[in-house]
Design a protein around this motif. Structure first.
Motif, PDB file in Angstrom:
ATOM      1  N   TRP A   1       0.538  -1.187   0.096  1.00 42.80           N
ATOM      2  CA  TRP A   1       0.308  -0.232   0.316  1.00 42.80           C
ATOM      3  C   TRP A   1       0.817   1.399  -0.251  1.00 42.80           C
ATOM      4  CZ3 TRP A   1      -0.608   3.810   3.668  1.00 42.80           C
ATOM      5  CH2 TRP A   1      -1.412   4.983   3.016  1.00 42.80           C
ATOM      6  N   ASN A   2       1.903   1.023   1.120  1.00 48.73           N
ATOM      7  CA  ASN A   2       2.806   2.735   1.067  1.00 48.73           C
ATOM      8  C   ASN A   2       3.954   2.411  -0.044  1.00 48.73           C
ATOM      9  OD1 ASN A   2       3.311   4.711   2.155  1.00 48.73           O
ATOM     10  ND2 ASN A   2       5.111   3.428   2.811  1.00 48.73           N
ATOM     11  N   LYS A   3       3.899   1.716  -1.355  1.00 54.91           N
ATOM     12  CA  LYS A   3       4.473   1.445  -2.034  1.00 54.91           C
ATOM     13  C   LYS A   3       3.717   2.330  -3.349  1.00 54.91           C
ATOM     14  CE  LYS A   3       7.681  -3.040  -1.569  1.00 54.91           C
ATOM     15  NZ  LYS A   3       8.007  -3.316  -2.217  1.00 54.91           N
ATOM     16  N   SER A   4       2.915   2.346  -3.510  1.00 54.04           N
ATOM     17  CA  SER A   4       1.658   2.998  -3.791  1.00 54.04           C
ATOM     18  C   SER A   4       1.716   4.251  -3.955  1.00 54.04           C
ATOM     19  CB  SER A   4       0.939   1.670  -4.545  1.00 54.04           C
ATOM     20  OG  SER A   4       0.108   1.653  -3.903  1.00 54.04           O
ATOM     21  N   ARG A   5       1.357   4.477  -2.856  1.00 48.47           N
ATOM     22  CA  ARG A   5       1.162   5.914  -2.632  1.00 48.47           C
ATOM     23  C   ARG A   5       2.526   6.329  -2.533  1.00 48.47           C
ATOM     24  NH1 ARG A   5      -2.644   1.700  -2.214  1.00 48.47           N
ATOM     25  NH2 ARG A   5      -4.474   2.730  -2.033  1.00 48.47           N
ATOM     26  N   GLY A   6       3.251   6.122  -2.275  1.00 45.45           N
ATOM     27  CA  GLY A   6       4.381   7.094  -2.016  1.00 45.45           C
ATOM     28  C   GLY A   6       4.704   8.466  -1.257  1.00 45.45           C
ATOM     29  N   GLY A   7       5.564   8.349  -0.249  1.00 45.60           N
ATOM     30  CA  GLY A   7       5.502   9.832  -0.136  1.00 45.60           C
ATOM     31  C   GLY A   7       4.749   9.623   2.142  1.00 45.60           C
ATOM     32  N   VAL A   8       3.845   9.155   2.434  1.00 53.55           N
ATOM     33  CA  VAL A   8       3.416   8.516   3.693  1.00 53.55           C
ATOM     34  C   VAL A   8       4.729   8.138   4.108  1.00 53.55           C
ATOM     35  CG1 VAL A   8       1.296   7.570   4.947  1.00 53.55           C
ATOM     36  CG2 VAL A   8       1.016   8.301   2.100  1.00 53.55           C
ATOM     37  N   ASP A   9       4.252   8.642   5.624  1.00 45.63           N
ATOM     38  CA  ASP A   9       5.171   8.358   6.527  1.00 45.63           C
ATOM     39  C   ASP A   9       4.239   8.093   7.992  1.00 45.63           C
ATOM     40  OD1 ASP A   9       7.432   8.293   9.402  1.00 45.63           O
ATOM     41  OD2 ASP A   9       6.953  10.334   9.732  1.00 45.63           O
ATOM     42  N   ILE A  10       4.552   6.404   7.405  1.00 43.90           N
ATOM     43  CA  ILE A  10       3.858   5.718   8.604  1.00 43.90           C
ATOM     44  C   ILE A  10       4.540   5.226  10.025  1.00 43.90           C
ATOM     45  CG2 ILE A  10       2.691   3.053   8.913  1.00 43.90           C
ATOM     46  CD1 ILE A  10       2.904   2.651   5.976  1.00 43.90           C
ATOM     47  N   TYR A  11       3.381   5.755  11.330  1.00 39.13           N
ATOM     48  CA  TYR A  11       3.951   5.293  12.496  1.00 39.13           C
ATOM     49  C   TYR A  11       3.325   4.246  13.001  1.00 39.13           C
ATOM     50  CZ  TYR A  11       5.371   5.678  17.272  1.00 39.13           C
ATOM     51  OH  TYR A  11       5.896   4.985  18.487  1.00 39.13           O
ATOM     52  N   TRP A  12       3.948   3.081  13.513  1.00 43.75           N
ATOM     53  CA  TRP A  12       2.616   1.284  13.769  1.00 43.75           C
ATOM     54  C   TRP A  12       3.480   1.907  14.745  1.00 43.75           C
ATOM     55  CZ3 TRP A  12       5.171  -2.074   9.695  1.00 43.75           C
ATOM     56  CH2 TRP A  12       4.466  -1.348   8.453  1.00 43.75           C
ATOM     57  N   ASP A  13       2.296   1.572  16.339  1.00 42.99           N
ATOM     58  CA  ASP A  13       2.322   1.607  17.514  1.00 42.99           C
ATOM     59  C   ASP A  13       1.805   0.091  17.927  1.00 42.99           C
ATOM     60  OD1 ASP A  13       2.413   1.631  20.315  1.00 42.99           O
ATOM     61  OD2 ASP A  13       0.662   3.024  20.110  1.00 42.99           O
ATOM     62  N   THR A  14       2.765  -1.222  18.775  1.00 43.00           N
ATOM     63  CA  THR A  14       2.222  -2.213  18.653  1.00 43.00           C
ATOM     64  C   THR A  14       1.557  -2.006  20.565  1.00 43.00           C
ATOM     65  OG1 THR A  14       4.666  -2.947  18.945  1.00 43.00           O
ATOM     66  CG2 THR A  14       3.101  -3.538  17.029  1.00 43.00           C
ATOM     67  N   ASN A  15       0.607  -1.723  20.310  1.00 42.65           N
ATOM     68  CA  ASN A  15      -0.048  -1.243  21.735  1.00 42.65           C
ATOM     69  C   ASN A  15      -0.547  -2.020  22.685  1.00 42.65           C
ATOM     70  OD1 ASN A  15      -0.241   0.239  24.371  1.00 42.65           O
ATOM     71  ND2 ASN A  15      -1.670   1.459  23.029  1.00 42.65           N
ATOM     72  N   LEU A  16      -0.493  -2.900  23.522  1.00 39.92           N
ATOM     73  CA  LEU A  16      -1.427  -3.546  24.168  1.00 39.92           C
ATOM     74  C   LEU A  16      -2.102  -3.150  24.602  1.00 39.92           C
ATOM     75  CD1 LEU A  16       0.936  -6.269  25.438  1.00 39.92           C
ATOM     76  CD2 LEU A  16      -0.446  -6.711  23.730  1.00 39.92           C
ATOM     77  N   ASP A  17      -2.674  -1.388  25.625  1.00 36.12           N
ATOM     78  CA  ASP A  17      -3.541  -1.291  25.662  1.00 36.12           C
ATOM     79  C   ASP A  17      -4.735  -1.385  24.744  1.00 36.12           C
ATOM     80  OD1 ASP A  17      -5.215   0.453  27.442  1.00 36.12           O
ATOM     81  OD2 ASP A  17      -4.349   1.724  27.410  1.00 36.12           O
ATOM     82  N   ASP A  18      -5.819  -1.616  24.143  1.00 33.82           N
ATOM     83  CA  ASP A  18      -6.866  -1.105  23.699  1.00 33.82           C
ATOM     84  C   ASP A  18      -8.277  -0.476  24.190  1.00 33.82           C
ATOM     85  OD1 ASP A  18      -8.023  -2.132  21.246  1.00 33.82           O
ATOM     86  OD2 ASP A  18      -9.846  -3.343  22.393  1.00 33.82           O
TER      87      ASP A  18
END
Length: 327
Positions: free
Chosen positions: A115-132
């Motif tokens: 997805w990000n390759k096809s959009r380009g320029g999106v700065d993704i931050y993934w937060d692997t957070n156990l707290d829901d």
């Protein structure tokens, strides 16, 4: 609570106090000198107080005006900073996604690379957070599991996963599959035990029962993991047969790292869902991600429904009970 004077009059007053000149304030604001004078008079009338004194050809703030100006400067600086923050956010290409670790690592992340390759320029931050119930500032989307409204204001179901056994190809001696589900008891079993953090997926006894098998005695478990992704990786490494969520192994099955030794799929009790804040969809990358993630969820749901329907024929009929002694 006292009523506030007109905001425009306060803005003009703050500018006059800054420049110490009505003409320079008018030039800065792009209005006429007469308009500046009118706003100053309107403010004094609203406050029932005189704010300036003549000082030759110039005007200066009197004591009351100076005190008011200090407060106005602070307030308008805050407003300017808030406006600038909104503009930066609108222009930002950041996408902040909070998620349970395993579903992010094994389902979402591999999909998002493309997805990000096809959009380009999106700065993704993934937060692997156990707290829901994430309270972190700036979270755009949260991927969660269960029922209810979700941690953010809006919610949409993605898919209801199912569990199947999985192990490396060739792990089952002499064949790629077992004829009956209880044949898996001859091999090391990997279990996922995630309580008390969150609800566990169905256990090996649950799965065998759903297959129509009654196992006499406790089922021997060789490895117990609190994380689904760790359990799946252990299976890939040849440590045993894992009872895994289909969404978390589909890419590994396609890559030839895992195989399903007995085709019986058992659905989970609740769905995975995405939730989001009211104010994120004005950002183009968030609008795009919102459409994309819901579409991927629907695709995954169709694949799971096909798997469950297809594998019903491979499992033992519900009325057939096979008694097997574990261990």
């Amino acid at each position: 609570m006292a009523a506030l004077p007109p905001l425009r009059a306060l803005q003009v007053f703050e500018t006059v106090g800054h420049y110490g000149s009505i003409s320079r304030a008018a030039q800065h604001l792009g209005i006429s000198v007469g308009a500046v004078s009118q706003h100053m008079k309107l403010l004094e009338n609203a406050l029932d107080a005189t704010l300036t004194v003549k000082d030759g050809q110039r005007i200066r703030l009197n004591t009351i005006g100076e005190r008011l100006h200090v407060r106005c400067q602070t307030a308008f600086e805050e407003l300017r900073a808030a406006t600038a923050e909104v503009e930066r956010t609108k222009a930002s290409t950041t996408l902040y996604v909070s998620s349970l670790p395993s579903i992010l690592a094994k389902w979402l992340a591999p999909l998002m690379y493309d997805w990000n390759k096809s959009r380009g320029g999106v700065d993704i931050y993934w937060d692997t957070n156990l707290d829901d119930s994430p309270e972190r500032e700036g979270v755009d989307f949260r991927i969660s599991y269960g029922e209810g409204g979700g941690p953010l204001e809006n919610r949409a179901d993605l898919f209801r996963d199912c569990i199947v056994p999985a192990c490396p190809p060739g792990f089952i001696q002499g064949a790629s599959t077992v004829v009956k589900p209880e044949g898996l008891l001859d091999y090391p079993l990997i279990a996922i035990e995630s309580k008390p953090k969150f609800d566990e997926p169905p256990s090996w006894p649950d799965w065998f029962e759903d297959c129509g098998c009654r196992i006499d005695g406790p089922i021997a478990i060789s490895l117990r993991c609190s994380s689904s992704s760790v359990a799946v990786q252990a299976a890939i490494d040849g440590q045993g047969v894992v009872l895994a969520q289909y969404s978390m192994i589909v890419s590994d099955v396609k890559a030839g790292k895992l195989a399903v030794p007995f085709h019986h799929a058992m659905e989970l009790a609740s769905p995975y869902f995405v939730s989001w804040h009211d104010n994120v969809l004005y950002k183009p990358q968030c609008q795009d991600f919102h459409r994309w993630i819901i579409a991927r969820g629907r695709e995954q749901q169709r694949a799971i429904q096909d798997l469950v329907a297809r594998n019903r024929g491979s499992a033992l009929p519900p009325e057939t009970e096979v008694v097997h002694h574990a261990g």
